[in-house]
Design a protein around this motif. Structure first.
Motif, mmCIF file in Angstrom:
data_model
loop_
_atom_site.group_PDB
_atom_site.id
_atom_site.type_symbol
_atom_site.label_atom_id
_atom_site.label_comp_id
_atom_site.label_asym_id
_atom_site.label_seq_id
_atom_site.Cartn_x
_atom_site.Cartn_y
_atom_site.Cartn_z
ATOM 1 N N GLY B 1 31.534 51.666 55.195
ATOM 2 C CA GLY B 1 32.546 50.958 55.326
ATOM 3 C C GLY B 1 33.126 50.160 53.982
ATOM 4 N N ALA B 2 33.915 49.364 53.933
ATOM 5 C CA ALA B 2 34.432 48.960 52.919
ATOM 6 C C ALA B 2 33.658 47.938 52.165
ATOM 7 N N GLY B 3 33.427 48.092 50.778
ATOM 8 C CA GLY B 3 32.449 46.918 50.060
ATOM 9 C C GLY B 3 33.177 45.958 49.793
ATOM 10 N N VAL B 4 32.467 44.978 48.971
ATOM 11 C CA VAL B 4 33.187 43.859 48.504
ATOM 12 C C VAL B 4 34.170 44.160 47.404
ATOM 13 N N SER B 5 35.334 43.355 47.601
ATOM 14 C CA SER B 5 36.506 43.657 46.683
ATOM 15 C C SER B 5 36.889 42.196 45.992
ATOM 16 N N GLN B 6 37.543 42.356 45.100
ATOM 17 C CA GLN B 6 37.941 41.088 44.107
ATOM 18 C C GLN B 6 39.040 41.554 43.478
ATOM 19 N N SER B 7 39.913 40.686 43.346
ATOM 20 C CA SER B 7 41.311 40.516 42.755
ATOM 21 C C SER B 7 41.314 39.311 41.929
ATOM 22 N N PRO B 8 42.154 39.470 40.835
ATOM 23 C CA PRO B 8 42.577 40.695 40.136
ATOM 24 C C PRO B 8 41.393 41.324 39.505
ATOM 25 N N SER B 9 41.599 42.436 39.088
ATOM 26 C CA SER B 9 40.389 43.266 38.316
ATOM 27 C C SER B 9 40.513 42.430 37.026
ATOM 28 N N ASN B 10 41.671 42.172 36.333
ATOM 29 C CA ASN B 10 41.787 41.766 34.926
ATOM 30 C C ASN B 10 42.730 40.577 35.217
ATOM 31 N N LYS B 11 42.403 39.513 34.269
ATOM 32 C CA LYS B 11 43.101 38.391 34.365
ATOM 33 C C LYS B 11 43.245 37.890 32.871
ATOM 34 N N VAL B 12 44.542 37.685 32.239
ATOM 35 C CA VAL B 12 44.505 37.076 30.976
ATOM 36 C C VAL B 12 45.456 35.978 31.020
ATOM 37 N N THR B 13 44.875 34.784 30.573
ATOM 38 C CA THR B 13 45.471 33.722 30.579
ATOM 39 C C THR B 13 45.422 32.990 29.322
ATOM 40 N N GLU B 14 46.267 31.968 29.414
ATOM 41 C CA GLU B 14 46.429 31.051 27.962
ATOM 42 C C GLU B 14 45.551 29.861 28.238
ATOM 43 N N LYS B 15 44.774 29.480 27.243
ATOM 44 C CA LYS B 15 44.121 28.300 27.204
ATOM 45 C C LYS B 15 44.737 26.926 27.837
ATOM 46 N N GLY B 16 44.128 26.406 28.763
ATOM 47 C CA GLY B 16 44.810 25.090 29.527
ATOM 48 C C GLY B 16 45.419 25.455 31.043
ATOM 49 N N LYS B 17 45.540 26.565 31.038
ATOM 50 C CA LYS B 17 46.067 27.181 32.548
ATOM 51 C C LYS B 17 44.972 27.375 33.583
ATOM 52 N N ASP B 18 45.342 27.030 34.747
ATOM 53 C CA ASP B 18 44.552 27.371 36.242
ATOM 54 C C ASP B 18 44.469 28.875 36.226
ATOM 55 N N VAL B 19 43.314 29.273 36.803
ATOM 56 C CA VAL B 19 43.251 30.518 37.419
ATOM 57 C C VAL B 19 42.574 30.607 38.737
ATOM 58 N N GLU B 20 42.888 31.540 39.492
ATOM 59 C CA GLU B 20 42.333 31.712 40.901
ATOM 60 C C GLU B 20 41.789 33.140 40.950
ATOM 61 N N LEU B 21 40.589 33.212 41.246
ATOM 62 C CA LEU B 21 39.638 34.427 41.591
ATOM 63 C C LEU B 21 39.519 34.925 42.810
ATOM 64 N N ARG B 22 39.748 35.844 43.591
ATOM 65 C CA ARG B 22 39.526 35.974 44.979
ATOM 66 C C ARG B 22 38.370 37.114 45.335
ATOM 67 N N CYS B 23 37.618 36.663 46.208
ATOM 68 C CA CYS B 23 36.628 37.572 46.637
ATOM 69 C C CYS B 23 36.685 37.817 48.100
ATOM 70 N N ASP B 24 36.622 39.090 48.561
ATOM 71 C CA ASP B 24 36.618 39.473 50.201
ATOM 72 C C ASP B 24 35.221 40.261 50.353
ATOM 73 N N PRO B 25 34.541 39.636 51.022
ATOM 74 C CA PRO B 25 33.176 40.092 51.162
ATOM 75 C C PRO B 25 33.072 41.122 52.288
ATOM 76 N N ILE B 26 32.067 41.872 52.522
ATOM 77 C CA ILE B 26 31.759 43.025 53.547
ATOM 78 C C ILE B 26 31.714 41.984 54.797
ATOM 79 N N SER B 27 32.560 42.748 55.745
ATOM 80 C CA SER B 27 32.846 42.199 56.829
ATOM 81 C C SER B 27 31.491 41.942 57.837
ATOM 82 N N GLY B 28 31.294 40.842 58.172
ATOM 83 C CA GLY B 28 30.086 40.408 58.868
ATOM 84 C C GLY B 28 28.850 39.805 57.992
ATOM 85 N N HIS B 29 28.963 39.765 56.645
ATOM 86 C CA HIS B 29 28.216 39.064 55.844
ATOM 87 C C HIS B 29 28.320 37.622 55.827
#
Lengths: 110, 116
Positions: B1-29
């Motif tokens: 089955g599908a593993g753990v996925s994360q997005s984005p794979s890379n994120k470049v941002t400027e100091k002071g900005k907000d960022v959001e990182l996403r994680c989609d776990p294995i189903s049922g975990h």
């Protein structure tokens, strides 16, 4: 005192030799112990887990646990260049929190 | 089955900005973990979710960091007012947590965050 301690290395062994990686932990109530391998730029992947005192063997890998000494080790027999990686020890506390060591860098020299 | 996925794979941002990182776990975990790994360093625990219980936030380095897990599945790690020292790889892991010994964590590929 850190929850989990590992020698950072680097540890170098010749191809075909036995590599011995060691880990100590501070919480005597810990029940589950894991060894992860992490190649450079990659995520950790599980090699073995152990939860009973003694040895557990899986192919070329043997995990050893001594709860009285709060010590867990990983032996890699017939080391291969492809075993070159960082090895992370992880210990699960009675509260089910994972604590990782900082890892030991292993280089197997052809 | 599908593993753990994360997005984005890379994120470049400027100091002071907000960022959001996403994680989609294995189903049922039921358990989900966030870690941070700086270059050449070990894994630094950030936060742990288990089912519908209140998360263990003991590893969050400052109040600029927060995380939530919606519906017991997808999780978002938010870093507000990013600083250069936030630059690292952020790893998410999930495990099936029956309360026993076999609670192996499966890791996602990580998000590499660079704060300029």
């Amino acid at each position: 005192q850190k929850e989990v301690e590992q020698n950072s290395g680097p540890l170098s062994v010749p191809e075909g030799a036995i590599a011995s990686l060691n880990c100590t932990y501070s919480d005597r109530g810990s029940q589950s112990f894991f060894w992860y391998r992490q190649y450079s730029g990659k995520s950790p992947e599980l090699i073995m887990f152990i939860y009973s005192n003694g040895d557990k063997e899986d192919g070329r890998f043997t995990a050893q646990l001594n709860k009285a000494s709060q010590y867990v080790s990983l032996l890699i027999r017939d080391s291969q260049p492809s075993d070159s990686a960082t090895y992370l020890c992880a210990v699960v506390s009675p509260g089910n929190q994972f604590y990782f060591g900082t890892g030991t860098s292993l280089t197997v020299i052809p | 089955g599908a593993g753990v996925s994360q997005s984005p794979s890379n994120k470049v941002t400027e100091k002071g900005k907000d960022v959001e990182l996403r994680c989609d776990p294995i189903s049922g975990h039921t358990a989900l973990y966030w870690y941070r790994q700086s270059l050449g360093q070990g894994l630094e625990f950030l936060i742990y979710f288990q089912g519908n219980s209140a998360p263990d936030k003991s590893g969050l380095p400052s109040d600029r960091f927060s995380a939530e897990r919606t519906g017991g599945s997808v999780s978002t790690l938010t870093i507000q007012r990013t600083q250069q020292e936030d630059s690292a790889v952020y790893l998410c892991a999930s495990s099936f947590f029956p309360g026993g010994s076999y609670n192996e964590q499966f890791f996602g590929p990580g998000t590499r965050l660079t704060v300029l």
